[in-house]
Scaffold this motif. Structure first.
Motif, PDB file in Angstrom:
ATOM      1  N   MET A   1       0.843  -1.186   0.000  1.00  0.00           N
ATOM      2  CA  MET A   1       0.000   0.000   0.000  1.00  0.00           C
ATOM      3  C   MET A   1       0.884   1.245   0.000  1.00  0.00           C
ATOM      4  N   LYS A   2       0.641   2.100  -0.942  1.00  0.00           N
ATOM      5  CA  LYS A   2       1.410   3.336  -1.058  1.00  0.00           C
ATOM      6  C   LYS A   2       0.683   4.465  -0.325  1.00  0.00           C
ATOM      7  N   THR A   3       1.434   5.197   0.480  1.00  0.00           N
ATOM      8  CA  THR A   3       0.840   6.342   1.162  1.00  0.00           C
ATOM      9  C   THR A   3       1.395   7.629   0.558  1.00  0.00           C
ATOM     10  N   GLU A   4       0.534   8.600   0.508  1.00  0.00           N
ATOM     11  CA  GLU A   4       0.925   9.894  -0.046  1.00  0.00           C
ATOM     12  C   GLU A   4       1.219  10.846   1.106  1.00  0.00           C
ATOM     13  N   LYS A   5       2.328  11.536   1.017  1.00  0.00           N
ATOM     14  CA  LYS A   5       2.685  12.502   2.038  1.00  0.00           C
ATOM     15  C   LYS A   5       2.221  13.873   1.578  1.00  0.00           C
ATOM     16  N   ILE A   6       1.481  14.515   2.459  1.00  0.00           N
ATOM     17  CA  ILE A   6       1.057  15.877   2.167  1.00  0.00           C
ATOM     18  C   ILE A   6       1.568  16.787   3.273  1.00  0.00           C
ATOM     19  N   GLU A   7       1.760  18.023   2.915  1.00  0.00           N
ATOM     20  CA  GLU A   7       2.246  18.998   3.882  1.00  0.00           C
ATOM     21  C   GLU A   7       1.199  20.093   4.006  1.00  0.00           C
ATOM     22  N   ILE A   8       0.769  20.338   5.254  1.00  0.00           N
ATOM     23  CA  ILE A   8      -0.214  21.386   5.515  1.00  0.00           C
ATOM     24  C   ILE A   8       0.427  22.427   6.410  1.00  0.00           C
ATOM     25  N   MET A   9       0.319  23.674   5.989  1.00  0.00           N
ATOM     26  CA  MET A   9       0.863  24.786   6.758  1.00  0.00           C
ATOM     27  C   MET A   9      -0.304  25.693   7.148  1.00  0.00           C
ATOM     28  N   ILE A  10      -0.319  26.122   8.413  1.00  0.00           N
ATOM     29  CA  ILE A  10      -1.302  27.101   8.869  1.00  0.00           C
ATOM     30  C   ILE A  10      -0.549  28.391   9.140  1.00  0.00           C
ATOM     31  N   ARG A  11      -1.030  29.474   8.508  1.00  0.00           N
ATOM     32  CA  ARG A  11      -0.370  30.762   8.682  1.00  0.00           C
ATOM     33  C   ARG A  11      -1.397  31.880   8.607  1.00  0.00           C
ATOM     34  N   GLU A  12      -0.968  33.066   9.011  1.00  0.00           N
ATOM     35  CA  GLU A  12      -1.824  34.233   8.920  1.00  0.00           C
ATOM     36  C   GLU A  12      -2.010  34.608   7.448  1.00  0.00           C
ATOM     37  N   ALA A  13      -3.239  34.949   7.086  1.00  0.00           N
ATOM     38  CA  ALA A  13      -3.520  35.363   5.715  1.00  0.00           C
ATOM     39  C   ALA A  13      -2.868  36.709   5.430  1.00  0.00           C
ATOM     40  N   ILE A  14      -2.442  36.884   4.192  1.00  0.00           N
ATOM     41  CA  ILE A  14      -1.823  38.137   3.757  1.00  0.00           C
ATOM     42  C   ILE A  14      -2.617  38.668   2.555  1.00  0.00           C
ATOM     43  N   PRO A  15      -2.482  39.963   2.247  1.00  0.00           N
ATOM     44  CA  PRO A  15      -3.277  40.542   1.157  1.00  0.00           C
ATOM     45  C   PRO A  15      -3.206  39.786  -0.163  1.00  0.00           C
ATOM     46  N   SER A  16      -2.073  39.215  -0.497  1.00  0.00           N
ATOM     47  CA  SER A  16      -1.962  38.492  -1.771  1.00  0.00           C
ATOM     48  C   SER A  16      -2.763  37.188  -1.791  1.00  0.00           C
ATOM     49  N   ASP A  17      -3.333  36.784  -0.636  1.00  0.00           N
ATOM     50  CA  ASP A  17      -4.195  35.598  -0.574  1.00  0.00           C
ATOM     51  C   ASP A  17      -5.632  35.905  -0.986  1.00  0.00           C
ATOM     52  N   ASN A  61      -6.760  42.226  17.992  1.00  0.00           N
ATOM     53  CA  ASN A  61      -7.864  41.380  18.430  1.00  0.00           C
ATOM     54  C   ASN A  61      -8.631  40.741  17.264  1.00  0.00           C
ATOM     55  N   ALA A  62      -7.996  40.617  16.110  1.00  0.00           N
ATOM     56  CA  ALA A  62      -8.622  39.955  14.968  1.00  0.00           C
ATOM     57  C   ALA A  62      -7.545  39.310  14.114  1.00  0.00           C
ATOM     58  N   ILE A  63      -7.916  38.188  13.487  1.00  0.00           N
ATOM     59  CA  ILE A  63      -6.961  37.453  12.664  1.00  0.00           C
ATOM     60  C   ILE A  63      -7.716  36.564  11.671  1.00  0.00           C
ATOM     61  N   LEU A  64      -7.074  36.261  10.573  1.00  0.00           N
ATOM     62  CA  LEU A  64      -7.567  35.257   9.634  1.00  0.00           C
ATOM     63  C   LEU A  64      -6.410  34.318   9.350  1.00  0.00           C
ATOM     64  N   LEU A  65      -6.622  33.040   9.648  1.00  0.00           N
ATOM     65  CA  LEU A  65      -5.621  32.017   9.378  1.00  0.00           C
ATOM     66  C   LEU A  65      -6.045  31.209   8.160  1.00  0.00           C
ATOM     67  N   VAL A  66      -5.077  30.786   7.369  1.00  0.00           N
ATOM     68  CA  VAL A  66      -5.356  29.899   6.249  1.00  0.00           C
ATOM     69  C   VAL A  66      -4.541  28.619   6.424  1.00  0.00           C
ATOM     70  N   ALA A  67      -5.158  27.509   6.051  1.00  0.00           N
ATOM     71  CA  ALA A  67      -4.465  26.217   6.015  1.00  0.00           C
ATOM     72  C   ALA A  67      -4.191  25.931   4.544  1.00  0.00           C
ATOM     73  N   ILE A  68      -2.931  25.707   4.234  1.00  0.00           N
ATOM     74  CA  ILE A  68      -2.513  25.532   2.845  1.00  0.00           C
ATOM     75  C   ILE A  68      -1.876  24.166   2.676  1.00  0.00           C
ATOM     76  N   ILE A  69      -2.309  23.436   1.638  1.00  0.00           N
ATOM     77  CA  ILE A  69      -1.774  22.108   1.371  1.00  0.00           C
ATOM     78  C   ILE A  69      -0.698  22.191   0.300  1.00  0.00           C
ATOM     79  N   ASN A  70       0.389  21.496   0.548  1.00  0.00           N
ATOM     80  CA  ASN A  70       1.516  21.420  -0.396  1.00  0.00           C
ATOM     81  C   ASN A  70       1.941  22.794  -0.927  1.00  0.00           C
ATOM     82  N   ASN A  71       1.830  23.782  -0.082  1.00  0.00           N
ATOM     83  CA  ASN A  71       2.288  25.144  -0.386  1.00  0.00           C
ATOM     84  C   ASN A  71       1.579  25.777  -1.586  1.00  0.00           C
ATOM     85  N   GLU A  72       0.340  25.313  -1.892  1.00  0.00           N
ATOM     86  CA  GLU A  72      -0.291  25.851  -3.093  1.00  0.00           C
ATOM     87  C   GLU A  72      -1.772  26.140  -3.000  1.00  0.00           C
ATOM     88  N   GLU A  73      -2.545  25.445  -2.169  1.00  0.00           N
ATOM     89  CA  GLU A  73      -3.998  25.579  -2.207  1.00  0.00           C
ATOM     90  C   GLU A  73      -4.559  25.737  -0.801  1.00  0.00           C
TER      91      GLU A  73
END
Length: 175
Positions: A1-17, A61-73
């Motif tokens: 069985m092959k497993t796929e490795k994914i990378e998820i990053m949680i960071r603060e959203a920036i204007p370019s998002d 007192n406010a924030i928006l976080l985004v979770a991004i998979i494989n540095n792209e979505e």
């Protein structure tokens, strides 16, 4: 069985998002009736969203976080919004959205944990609150697991396809 490795990053959203955040809101709005918006998403212009995100960077007192998979979505978002009024600036309203494809993998828990850490470190937020669709059992279980308590039932908080739905008001006190 092959497993796929994914990378998820949680960071603060920036204007370019901005563009991707708006696309994500349209996608998730079409996936579930549990959000306050549908497939129309947040219905904001990209320029307005950029300005909003720029303004968030200056708020304690406010924030928006985004979770991004494989540095792209973006596959998840969590936010805290709060007033600037001195009497209520300590109350943060929580919003969380996870792409349906990633439900059940712990991403909601990770986002909620990051929100709580941020709130404790903010030095301002002392109460987190949210309203959840009364039939969204998966979310209610998550919030209770995170220590949120039910405070009340809000009748007819949403109307979905002509049917009224109640909301459950929940909160977490910080410190």
């Amino acid at each position: 069985m092959k497993t796929e490795k994914i990378e998820i990053m949680i960071r603060e959203a920036i204007p370019s998002d901005a563009k991707e955040i708006l696309a994500f809101s349209r996608q998730t709005g079409a996936e579930t009736d549990f959000l306050t918006y549908g497939e129309e998403g947040l219905e904001l212009s990209e320029a307005f969203e950029e300005m909003y995100l720029e303004g968030l960077m200056d708020k304690q007192n406010a924030i928006l976080l985004v979770a991004i998979i494989n540095n792209e979505e973006i596959i998840g978002m969590a936010s805290v919004g709060a007033d600037d009024k001195p009497k209520t600036q300590h109350v943060g309203e929580v919003g969380i959205t996870v792409s349906k494809e990633f439900w059940g993998f712990g991403l909601g828990t990770a986002l909620m944990e990051e929100i709580e850490i941020w709130a404790k470190e903010s030095g301002v937020i002392r109460r987190l609150e949210l309203t959840v669709h009364s039939e969204n059992e998966r979310a209610i279980v998550l919030y209770e697991k995170m220590g949120y308590h039910r405070e009340g039932l809000l009748s007819r908080i949403m109307c979905i396809n002509g049917t009224f739905v109640d909301g459950v008001m929940m909160s977490l006190l910080i410190d």
